[in-house]
Design a protein around this motif. Structure first.
Motif, PDB file in Angstrom:
ATOM      1  N   SER A 176      -8.809  84.198  40.538  1.00  0.00           N
ATOM      2  CA  SER A 176      -8.360  83.138  41.516  1.00  0.00           C
ATOM      3  C   SER A 176      -8.495  83.581  42.922  1.00  0.00           C
ATOM      4  CB  SER A 176      -6.905  83.031  40.924  1.00  0.00           C
ATOM      5  OG  SER A 176      -6.592  81.713  41.703  1.00  0.00           O
ATOM      6  N   GLU A 235      -1.340  79.397  33.538  1.00  0.00           N
ATOM      7  CA  GLU A 235      -2.708  79.139  33.908  1.00  0.00           C
ATOM      8  C   GLU A 235      -2.819  78.729  35.283  1.00  0.00           C
ATOM      9  OE1 GLU A 235      -5.533  79.402  32.002  1.00  0.00           O
ATOM     10  OE2 GLU A 235      -4.279  80.087  30.383  1.00  0.00           O
ATOM     11  N   LEU A 236      -2.140  77.982  35.847  1.00  0.00           N
ATOM     12  CA  LEU A 236      -2.094  77.315  37.550  1.00  0.00           C
ATOM     13  C   LEU A 236      -0.835  77.216  37.898  1.00  0.00           C
ATOM     14  CD1 LEU A 236      -4.574  74.382  36.239  1.00  0.00           C
ATOM     15  CD2 LEU A 236      -5.191  76.437  37.481  1.00  0.00           C
ATOM     16  N   SER A 256      -3.908  82.332  38.971  1.00  0.00           N
ATOM     17  CA  SER A 256      -3.882  81.164  39.826  1.00  0.00           C
ATOM     18  C   SER A 256      -2.952  81.875  40.912  1.00  0.00           C
ATOM     19  CB  SER A 256      -3.315  79.825  39.094  1.00  0.00           C
ATOM     20  OG  SER A 256      -3.530  79.007  40.233  1.00  0.00           O
TER      21      SER A 256
END
Length: 108
Positions: free
Chosen positions: A1, A84-85, A43
């Protein structure tokens, strides 16, 4: 990321080696290594004023980092699965999305 600072001077990277790194964008010089996650960092996002970095990881946590001290702020925000984010709103709220089948998005 990867995440750019607002002024474009710095790039932050999250990696499979469980670290977050701060780089000088003009010459690629590594400035800081931040450790704390116990699995891949998936992330990153910066607070609107650039003072804090929020990171998501496969260790099922979201962590907030003070960029003046490069230290974690408070306890990790734990999730039921890999995160994930993360994304930050202009007024300082942030959301995190886990990879599990329940499709949960957490707003903090």
């Amino acid at each position: 990321s990867l995440c750019w600072s607002k002024d474009g001077e710095y790039i932050f990277s999250g990696s499979w080696d469980h670290t977050i790194r701060k780089w000088q964008s003009i010459d690629g010089k590594e400035l800081v290594v931040i450790r704390g996650h116990t699995n891949d960092v998936s992330s990153l996002c910066l607070s609107p004023d650039g003072s804090y970095l929020v990171s998501a990881s496969d260790d099922c946590s979201v962590r907030i980092w003070d960029l003046k001290t490069n230290q974690q702020v408070g306890d990790p925000l734990w999730h039921d699965d890999r995160v994930e984010l993360v994304a930050m709103s202009s007024d300082g709220y942030f959301a995190s999305d886990i990879s599990g089948p329940d499709g949960k998005i957490h707003v903090w």
